[in-house]
Scaffold this motif. Sequence first.
Motif: not given
Lengths: 288, 332
Positions: A37, A87, A104-105, A83, A100-102, A97-98, A92-94, A35
Motif C-alpha cells: 500500500f 512478517m 505515512l513515513v 521490514l 500503510l505505516g510505510l 498495515q505495515l 496477511f493483514l498485518m 500487497v
Amino acid sequence: MAEFLQALAQGVLIGSTYGLLALGMGLVYGVSGVVNFSHGDFISLGMFLCLALYSALALDPYVSLIVTVPLMTVLGGLVYWYLLRPMVGHQFLMVVQLTLGLSLVLQNGILMVFGGQSVRTPSVVESKLWILGEVVVRVPHVIAFVVSFAMAIGLYIMLRSTDFGRSIRAVHQNAHAAALMGIDVSRVQTLTFALGIGILAIAAALLLPGTPIQPSQGLRYTVITLIVVALGGMTNFVGIMLGGLIIGLSEAYGTIYLSDTLGMLLPYGIFVLIMLFRPQGLTWSSSR
Amino acid sequence: MRQEFYKTLLSPLWLVVLALAVVVPPLLPSYYLHIVILSLVYVALASAWNIVGGMAGQISLAHSLFIGTGAMLSSALLLKLGINMWLGLVISALVSGAMGAIIAWIDFRFQLGHLSFVLITLAFAEMGTVIVEGWEFLGGASGLLLPRDTGNFWAFQFGGGIGAFWAMLVLAIASILINVAVLNAPLGYYLRTIRDNENAARAIGVNILRYKIAAMVISAMLSSVIGTAYVRYLTFADPYLLVSPIIIIEIVLFATVGGLGRAYGPAFGALLLVPLGEILRGKLGGTLPGLHYFIYGVVVIAVILMSPRGLLPLFENWWARLRSRPVATKQG
C-alpha cells in the motif's frame, strides 16, 4: 470524432504507464503475496528524487534515471529485507498495515524535505507536441508509451528465459517446492521487490514531465495501481497491461464525455463492477 | 456474559480512569484541552471501527464514508435546508447505517476475500471523496462553515471548549462500552468465530450475513454520530480532513498499535498516539509539517515488527508480572 481519437490516444499512452506501474506490484504479489500500500508513495519518492536532481544538478528527469533507478532498487531491497521479510508467515493483514505505516513515513518524509506545495520538474521534451491529423499528442506521453511497452516486453523475456526469471516463476508457483529445489526464496523475494521498486523509478520519470507533483499524491497512485493489478488478475502479465489501458481509457473518456466528477468516478466504478462480477478473472486465490 | 460486562464496568482501573477523565481536563489550559478532545474523538472512532475491523477481522477502509456522512451531510442539512442538527445527526446515522448494510451485503453476496474487501472499501472511500468534492450541496471542495457555537444545546451546540469535551467524553465512553458489550454478547462471539474461520462458522450454523450486517451497521452509525459531533467542534466541515481516506488509515493504525479486537486496544492506541502527534505538531508543525504523521508511521512499523498483536497485550503481560498473578485476559 476528433475528440474521440484524442481521448483514445491519450488513454492508450497514459494507460501503458499505469500498466508499467502495476507490473511491479503484480510481480511482488506473485512472488511474496505482499500487497504494497506504499506503492504510490514510492512513485512519489522517484518523482521527488528527479526534482531534487534537477534542482541540484539541472539534470533532465530522463537523465537522472542513472541515479534514481539504482538508488530506489537498493532502497526497495532494504525495505523488503528489514521490514517485510520478518512478517512472512504472519497474518496477511498485518503486512497491509505495515505498508500503510510505510506510506505515512514516505509521504511525510517527502513533505518534510520538499514542502507541501505543488511543483513541476521541467524537461527538454516537456512542451513538445506531435500533431497527427486531428490528434495532438504530447511527446512525453509517446516516450512513456514506448518505454513502458519495451520494459514490459523486456520483463516478459526476463521471466521466460533467464535463471532469475525462472526462479521468480518457480517461487510464484510453489514457494515450498522452489525452496526444496535449492532456490533461496527470501533472496528471490527481496530481489523481486527491489526490481519492482526500480521499475517504479523509471515509471516516475516517465510520468513526471508536465505533471505537477505534491507529496500527498501517493495514495491516488496506490489506488490506481491496485485497481489495475486487480483488473489484470493480480499476476497475469498481459492482463495487467490491458488493465492499465482500460483505466487510462476510462479516465480519458470519462473526463471528456461525462462531468468531471463522473469522469473521476468511472475507473472506480469499473473496478468495483469487475471485482464483483468477474472474480474468476482475479486469480489471487487459485494461483497460490 | 452480562456479569462479565458489569464486572468490567465496575473494575477499579476503569473507575479511576473515568474519575481522572472527569476531574482533570476542565482544569487544563485550552491548548491541552484541545488535545484531550481530539484524543477522545479518535478514541471513539477507533473503538467504533474496532467492531468491524478488530472483532470481525475485516479491514474496512470505507469508514471515512460514515464519518464524512455524519459530518458533511448533517452540516449541509443544517445550512442548506435549515434542518436541526440533532435531526441531521439521526438522518446521517441512518444513511450511514444503510450504506454499511449495503457494504456488508456486498461482502457476503460476492464472498469477498480479505484482500478484495480492503480494495473494494478503499475504492468506495475514494469514490466518496470524489463525490463530496464535486457535489455543491455537500459543500464541494471548499467545505462548509457552521454557525458559531453559542452553547444552545437544542441546536446541537455545546459551547465549544469544555462543552465539546463533555460531549466527546460521553461519546468516547459510549463507544468503548458498546465495544465491551458487543465483545461479551453473543454477537461478539459470533464475529470472532467468523473472523477466525468463516467456513467453520457457517458449518455450525452461524448466520454470517446477519452478524456481518449487525457489526457493520453498529460501527457505521456510531462513526457517523461521532463525525457529526466532531464537525460541530471543528465548526468548519473540511472534506479533505473528514472524508479523505487518510482519516480512516490513521484510525486503522491507532487500532493496530493499541491491539486489534480488544475492547480497550484501539482506545489505548489513540490515547497514546494522538497526544504524541498533536504535541509534536504544536512544537514543530511550523518548521517540519508532516513530522507527526512520520512518527505515527515509524511507531506503527516498529510495533508491528515487535509485537504484531499490539501494545496493549505487552502492557497487560507487564502488569501481570508486576502483580505476579495471572490477569484475566480479554482475548480478542
